[in-house]
Scaffold this active site. Sequence first.
Site, short mmCIF file in Angstrom:
data_model
loop_
_atom_site.label_atom_id
_atom_site.label_comp_id
_atom_site.label_asym_id
_atom_site.label_seq_id
_atom_site.Cartn_x
_atom_site.Cartn_y
_atom_site.Cartn_z
N ASP A 57 -3.35 -38.78 9.30
CA ASP A 57 -3.41 -37.92 8.12
C ASP A 57 -4.82 -37.89 7.52
OD1 ASP A 57 -1.58 -36.54 6.08
OD2 ASP A 57 -2.67 -37.94 4.81
N ASP A 66 3.23 -40.92 11.83
CA ASP A 66 2.16 -40.47 10.96
C ASP A 66 1.45 -41.70 10.43
OD1 ASP A 66 0.78 -38.57 9.20
OD2 ASP A 66 2.55 -37.32 9.50
N HIS A 100 4.59 -28.76 8.10
CA HIS A 100 5.20 -28.92 6.78
C HIS A 100 4.25 -28.57 5.63
CE1 HIS A 100 2.72 -32.32 7.58
NE2 HIS A 100 2.82 -32.71 6.32
N ASP A 101 3.00 -28.20 5.94
CA ASP A 101 2.02 -27.92 4.89
C ASP A 101 1.76 -26.44 4.66
OD1 ASP A 101 1.52 -30.55 4.16
OD2 ASP A 101 -0.05 -30.81 5.66
N GLU A 112 -5.92 -35.21 11.77
CA GLU A 112 -5.87 -34.03 10.91
C GLU A 112 -7.22 -33.89 10.21
OE1 GLU A 112 -3.38 -32.16 7.19
OE2 GLU A 112 -4.04 -34.23 7.15
C1 NOJ Z 1 -1.85 -33.98 4.82
C2 NOJ Z 1 -0.35 -33.98 4.96
O1 NOJ Z 1 0.02 -33.19 6.05
C3 NOJ Z 1 0.20 -33.51 3.65
O2 NOJ Z 1 1.57 -33.22 3.72
C4 NOJ Z 1 -0.13 -34.54 2.62
O3 NOJ Z 1 0.32 -34.09 1.36
C5 NOJ Z 1 -1.63 -34.80 2.54
N1 NOJ Z 1 -2.23 -34.93 3.83
C6 NOJ Z 1 -1.90 -36.07 1.78
O4 NOJ Z 1 -1.42 -37.16 2.49
#
Ligand code: NOJ
Length: 550
Positions: free
Chosen positions: A200, A99, A327-328, A254
Amino acid sequence: MEKTRWYKDRVFYQIWPRSFKDGNGDGMGDLWGVYEKLDYIKSLGCGGIWFSPLYPSPGADCGYDIADYMDIAPEFGGMEAFQKVLEGAHQRDMKVIMDLVVNHTSDEHEWFQKSRQRIAPYTDYYIWRPGKPGGKLPNNWDSLFEGKAWTWDEVRGEYYMHLFAIKQPDLNMDNPLVREEVKKILKFWLDMGVDGFREDVITFVSKAEGLPNDYLMPASKGIGLYNHGPHIHEYLSEFQRDVLSHYDCVTLAEAPMVNPKITLTYTTEGPEQEIDMMIQFETQCADCLFSDYMPMPFSLRKLKAAFSSWQNKLRGKSWNMLYMENHDHPRIISRYGSEQFWKESGKMLAACYLFQQGTPFVYQGQEIGMLNWRPESPEMYEDVQTIWQYEHKAVNKPAKKRLQRLWRASRDSARTPVQWDDGENAGFTTGKPWFYVNENYRQINVAQQEEDPDSILHFYRKAIQLRKSLPVVRYGDYQEHFKGSGKLYCYTRTGENQQLLVLCSFAGKPQKLRIPAGFIREKARLILCNYQSEDQRELRPYECRVYLLD
Ligand code: NOJ
């Protein structure tokens, strides 16, 4: 379209390290645990691993707040354990992607500590502003996690911007020195042998000139002014030109609020390409508006429209990243499937995306159908976003409703430890787990599903193996059928000598079997199904079938 890139033939497994597997008994998942499970990941048919952040971090956002980009956190085993895992993965022909979190750092990163003291060359590494007359903030942008996007720093006597948590100050990517740092980080890991990066919120790194107020958005103010900002293509091209293009690596970006048209400006294959695949959010919005905290009833039509839009619009130009969980977001069976028809819907949700064009990702625990965690008290949550939501939103609602809101939306719903067996702590650790184990681990765990040929786990293996063996899944044309149906998702993939039909019922009641005109079912073979026998007339609850004509 380019067929030779290695990532097009692989399925990736996402590891969120804290909750994957503890190898040293301290209660926290780590790389020794990963090392133990490399064969397991390989046995799923996966050809790669994406690691959520492994770097040293104070943990304000579970590792997405990085304090040192060139090291591995001691609690995860440090560099030695990482190198062992990297080597072990490569020996098994699995790629490893890291990441890359460079929209922001931790406020405990040395750069921030020096920047707040105005120590050169770090003075302008972050986005500092004096504030406006009358004690007003520099602009009206919101943080996506905690209130407004600005926090006053006593040391420097200025505000700093943070689009996420207060402990995640945004880097100033307009500063060429910061971009040089990013390139150093990329090079460092690539030279060590990693195979690419998941970047990210990378589309947030170029903020609108002058940081103007946002008068358009009712919530998440500013997002239109920093997402896909003025210099984003320039910066990503620079990373490509100076570093990435010199390695055989993959990049996934992302991008919240991205559509296929904007995606193509980054990912269209050819000399100008900046990114290999985009992580979109449209398929995550079939039961919410933009964020999990704005719930809506699940709409299969919305999900299908999103799937098909990405399949159709990227076709022949760029490659899809396919995922149902990460994970989000809360667990997918609890959202788009049915806990009542747990096994059926868990398998169906696998089939519905694994036969599309793109590179699929499987999030830890998804392959055994892990469900949402529903704690009895709001105090049990760890996630910074969840805690802020609880303390500031829907505060006048009854306690039960406030808790239910978190059950439905919190990222912690999908962050409980992986359930390996029915022993203590679900086999995740011999110590005290850092986080709660979902109480259903006695029914849902890897060991039990290994023994059961009819398990969700074995279904994933079979589906992934089929996907890899059928060229039509990778390169065939995609066509959706029965678009108007709110119960059935049906698509065909058509290649030179093969045709695949995927039928998925999203209903808890039997549905009439419908076959698209022109597909001769009698000539086709049923190669995958989540029921034991083939009913000629109807699809049973959450049934899925995959037919092959060749
Ligand atoms: C996206 C990530 O997937 C998430 O888990 C994170 O909290 C935010 N970006 C900030 O880095």
